[in-house]
Write a protein that holds these residues in place. Structure first.
Motif, mmCIF file in Angstrom:
data_model
loop_
_atom_site.group_PDB
_atom_site.id
_atom_site.type_symbol
_atom_site.label_atom_id
_atom_site.label_comp_id
_atom_site.label_asym_id
_atom_site.label_seq_id
_atom_site.Cartn_x
_atom_site.Cartn_y
_atom_site.Cartn_z
ATOM 1 N N MET A 14 2.406 1.549 -3.464
ATOM 2 C CA MET A 14 1.461 2.182 -4.300
ATOM 3 C C MET A 14 1.064 3.743 -4.182
ATOM 4 O O MET A 14 0.730 4.461 -5.136
ATOM 5 C CB MET A 14 0.058 1.265 -4.417
ATOM 6 C CG MET A 14 0.380 -0.087 -4.740
ATOM 7 S SD MET A 14 -0.854 -1.257 -4.753
ATOM 8 C CE MET A 14 -2.249 -0.344 -5.663
ATOM 9 N N GLY A 15 1.047 4.082 -3.048
ATOM 10 C CA GLY A 15 0.561 5.483 -2.715
ATOM 11 C C GLY A 15 1.816 6.396 -2.885
ATOM 12 O O GLY A 15 1.547 7.482 -3.615
ATOM 13 N N TYR A 16 3.029 5.887 -2.751
ATOM 14 C CA TYR A 16 4.117 6.854 -2.979
ATOM 15 C C TYR A 16 4.196 6.892 -4.585
ATOM 16 O O TYR A 16 4.360 7.686 -5.405
ATOM 17 C CB TYR A 16 5.457 6.207 -2.783
ATOM 18 C CG TYR A 16 6.628 6.697 -3.072
ATOM 19 C CD1 TYR A 16 7.316 7.775 -2.530
ATOM 20 C CD2 TYR A 16 7.443 6.353 -4.307
ATOM 21 C CE1 TYR A 16 8.308 8.458 -2.710
ATOM 22 C CE2 TYR A 16 8.546 6.931 -4.888
ATOM 23 C CZ TYR A 16 9.072 8.087 -4.057
ATOM 24 O OH TYR A 16 10.253 8.807 -4.461
ATOM 25 N N THR A 17 3.863 5.679 -5.448
ATOM 26 C CA THR A 17 4.119 5.896 -7.010
ATOM 27 C C THR A 17 2.808 6.716 -7.696
ATOM 28 O O THR A 17 3.250 7.449 -8.375
ATOM 29 C CB THR A 17 3.730 4.363 -7.490
ATOM 30 O OG1 THR A 17 4.776 3.303 -6.881
ATOM 31 C CG2 THR A 17 3.775 4.260 -9.008
ATOM 32 N N GLU A 18 1.889 6.776 -7.113
ATOM 33 C CA GLU A 18 0.715 7.541 -7.278
ATOM 34 C C GLU A 18 1.032 8.877 -7.196
ATOM 35 O O GLU A 18 0.638 9.944 -8.005
ATOM 36 C CB GLU A 18 -0.633 7.111 -6.815
ATOM 37 C CG GLU A 18 -1.275 5.782 -7.277
ATOM 38 C CD GLU A 18 -2.328 5.132 -6.428
ATOM 39 O OE1 GLU A 18 -2.721 5.739 -5.254
ATOM 40 O OE2 GLU A 18 -2.923 3.964 -6.654
ATOM 41 N N GLN A 19 1.470 9.128 -5.969
ATOM 42 C CA GLN A 19 1.834 10.417 -5.441
ATOM 43 C C GLN A 19 2.834 11.127 -6.501
ATOM 44 O O GLN A 19 2.770 12.287 -6.773
ATOM 45 C CB GLN A 19 2.289 10.734 -4.181
ATOM 46 C CG GLN A 19 2.458 12.029 -3.615
ATOM 47 C CD GLN A 19 2.866 12.022 -2.105
ATOM 48 O OE1 GLN A 19 3.796 11.150 -1.860
ATOM 49 N NE2 GLN A 19 2.504 12.824 -1.225
ATOM 50 N N ASP A 21 0.792 -1.189 0.055
ATOM 51 C CA ASP A 21 0.084 -0.154 0.001
ATOM 52 C C ASP A 21 0.905 1.226 -0.053
ATOM 53 O O ASP A 21 0.675 2.219 -0.763
ATOM 54 C CB ASP A 21 -0.939 -0.161 1.062
ATOM 55 C CG ASP A 21 -2.168 -1.172 1.250
ATOM 56 O OD1 ASP A 21 -2.183 -1.513 -0.089
ATOM 57 O OD2 ASP A 21 -2.682 -1.323 2.310
ATOM 58 N N MET A 39 3.554 9.957 -9.473
ATOM 59 C CA MET A 39 3.264 9.636 -11.013
ATOM 60 C C MET A 39 3.543 10.887 -11.754
ATOM 61 O O MET A 39 4.024 10.930 -13.107
ATOM 62 C CB MET A 39 2.002 9.191 -11.129
ATOM 63 C CG MET A 39 1.705 8.541 -12.580
ATOM 64 S SD MET A 39 0.232 7.625 -12.495
ATOM 65 C CE MET A 39 0.251 6.251 -11.545
ATOM 66 N N GLU A 40 2.867 12.095 -11.519
ATOM 67 C CA GLU A 40 2.762 13.265 -12.384
ATOM 68 C C GLU A 40 4.259 13.905 -12.577
ATOM 69 O O GLU A 40 4.339 14.930 -13.397
ATOM 70 C CB GLU A 40 1.914 14.169 -12.074
ATOM 71 C CG GLU A 40 2.352 14.943 -10.555
ATOM 72 C CD GLU A 40 1.069 15.691 -10.214
ATOM 73 O OE1 GLU A 40 0.975 16.584 -10.954
ATOM 74 O OE2 GLU A 40 0.463 15.456 -9.093
ATOM 75 N N VAL A 85 6.159 8.412 -17.313
ATOM 76 C CA VAL A 85 4.743 7.910 -17.093
ATOM 77 C C VAL A 85 3.894 8.901 -17.430
ATOM 78 O O VAL A 85 2.786 8.669 -18.016
ATOM 79 C CB VAL A 85 4.760 7.571 -15.375
ATOM 80 C CG1 VAL A 85 3.174 6.919 -15.221
ATOM 81 C CG2 VAL A 85 5.700 6.517 -15.146
ATOM 82 N N SER A 86 4.153 10.155 -17.326
ATOM 83 C CA SER A 86 3.094 11.085 -17.461
ATOM 84 C C SER A 86 3.740 12.387 -18.350
ATOM 85 O O SER A 86 4.955 12.324 -18.493
ATOM 86 C CB SER A 86 2.792 12.057 -16.099
ATOM 87 O OG SER A 86 2.211 11.055 -15.135
#
Length: 486
Positions: A289-294, A286, A296-297, A302-303
């Motif tokens: 995943m939270g670090y990756t989503e934070q 978790d 990502m931009e 990726v973005s």
């Protein structure tokens, strides 16, 4: 195996707990309960033979009877607690259901059978893969529906056959010899022994998804470090990792009795292991995943980034903007993730220093930056620079004195007797925690950060508005040209 079972049953409980495992204390308590349950004369559970269609099931007891006995004799008021205790006993292999491979206790009419003392965990069983291969081979030779291999057992057999291809003929011969001996036994006795052997392997090679109670932990590591300990083998067949056949159930004889110092060292080691911070894999996943989503931009891989992705277009404008002192909205927003991110960005570091100056506490960040710079200094300049930092921030009457606890101050003063790049490590860590818990939270709520964040948003919105206006104007001129031409 029946002869071995009878011989070993008489010798259970004679081993010295210190010779085997700290788990032995738990095993002895469980075995005491199991022996009391089986003692019908002292009020134990009645072990009976149940008649079924065209057959009899010998030496079984229902799960409900075991739960009732636990509640009555162990002063347990909640049935769920008794079921939990019974399931823990079953997970260690002291009792098992005769219908499936899942070692749990149910409060119903499910039939259970008690394990032979020969297979109790107190014998410190660590069976090898060759033993498991012999057992699975035996099962394939016995053409009984109840002895057919489950899917996971068939997969294990195929895998073991590939692993032991060179010695498979020997394993097969061992299995044939075991089957011949078993066929000479009484039918009821053979049925009981087959189920007990199956339950033994359900503990040491459990069904996928079930808890493995024999998994290595810090307490079992002690036995691995004992060079005098001898591995036990079910059938006496050596594994590839051993040069000689392992003896069958020979107790290990320690070279000497452990002294008081040995016990104290072991207690210290176990206490250190118990104090280690452990985190569940689900929480780690978790967090990842939270670090990756934070972030990502902020990853050009990726973005999509503006003005262009430097990894695709070879345009370095994006890197130039990231290194500039005029931060974008994304960079300002990133400072709010953590103090580490704010100090990593030169613009964020300047803004945080400006805020600390307004609160008359800029010496904390200046000390932290000075220590960071000390770590990158040439070795010949480290000693002199360390003394300068001490005189500026930590010495008595220092012009920029920082607030340091006594422990960190003493450690730092000791380190400066032989100064190095990391002499201020304790002091720097203390100051960083102080800034993170106090100053950084106020910085995020301050007008300096909020105005900068809002200003960047307004600039972005203004740019977007002007862009939309330009597009609308171009569209109008194009339409006007079309109408004029017609």
């Amino acid at each position: 195996m029946a002869e071995g079972s009878r011989d070993q049953a008489a010798g259970v409980g004679t081993t010295d707990p210190e010779d085997d495992s700290p788990n032995m204390i738990v095993y002895r308590k469980i075995e005491d309960i199991v022996m009391r349950i089986q003692d019908e004369k002292a009020g134990g559970v009645a072990i009976r033979t149940v008649k079924s269609f065209l057959s009899k099931i010998p030496s079984v007891v229902s799960g409900a009877d075991i739960v009732q006995w636990l509640m009555k004799n162990l002063s347990i008021e909640d049935a769920a607690e008794a079921i939990h205790l019974g399931s823990l006993i079953a997970a260690q292999g002291y009792l098992f259901p005769i219908s499936d491979h899942v070692l749990t206790l149910k409060d119903d009419g499910t039939l259970y059978r008690f394990q032979s003392p020969y297979f109790w965990p107190s014998n410190c069983w660590e069976p090898e893969n060759t033993d498991y291969a012999i057992y699975l081979c035996k099962r394939t030779m016995q053409n009984k529906a109840r002895l057919e291999l489950a899917d996971y057992e068939a997969e294990n057999l195929a895998r073991l056959q590939r692993a032991f291809a060179r010695k498979w003929e020997f394993i097969f011969m061992q299995a044939e010899a075991q089957v011949k001996i078993d066929r000479k036994k009484d039918k009821a006795e053979r049925k009981i022994l087959d189920s007990q052997e199956r339950a033994f392997w359900d503990v040491h090679r459990p069904v996928p998804g079930c808890v493995n109670t024999t998994e290595m932990d810090i307490r079992k590591c002690r036995r691995e470090r004992n060079p005098h300990r001898v591995k036990k083998s079910v059938y006496g067949v050596p594994d590839d990792s051993q040069s000689q056949p392992s003896p069958v159930h020979i107790s290990s004889q320690p070279a000497r009795k452990p002294t008081k110092e040995d016990v104290q060292k072991e207690i210290t080691f176990l206490n250190i292991q118990l104090d280690r911070h452990c985190m569940k894999v689900s929480k780690v996943a978790d967090s990842l995943m939270g670090y990756t989503e934070q972030f990502m931009e902020y990853d050009p891989f990726v973005s999509a980034v503006e003005p262009s992705n430097p990894w695709i277009s070879d345009d370095t404008t994006f890197w130039d903007l990231e290194a500039s002192r005029d931060p974008s909205q994304q960079r300002v927003k990133k400072w709010g993730f953590s103090l580490e991110e704010a100090l990593k960005d030169p613009a964020g570091r300047d803004q945080f220093l400006k805020f600390l100056e307004s609160e008359f506490s800029s010496e904390n960040l200046r000390f932290w930056l000075a220590v960071q710079e000390l770590k990158r200094r040439p070795l010949c300049e480290v000693a002199s620079r360390a003394q300068e930092i001490w005189q500026e921030f930590l010495a008595e009457g220092a012009p920029s004195s920082i607030n340091l606890d006594s422990h960190s101050y003493e450690r730092t003063s000791q380190n400066l007797k032989d100064p190095g790049r990391y002499s201020f490590e304790d002091a720097q860590e203390h100051i960083f925690k102080l800034m993170k818990s106090d100053s950084y939270a106020r910085f995020l709520r301050s007008n300096i950060y909020q105005d900068l964040l809002l200003a960047r948003k307004k600039v972005s919105n203004t740019d977007l508005t002007s862009t939309l206006y330009s597009l609308a104007l171009i569209s109008f001129l194009l339409l006007f040209g079309v109408f004029a031409a017609t």
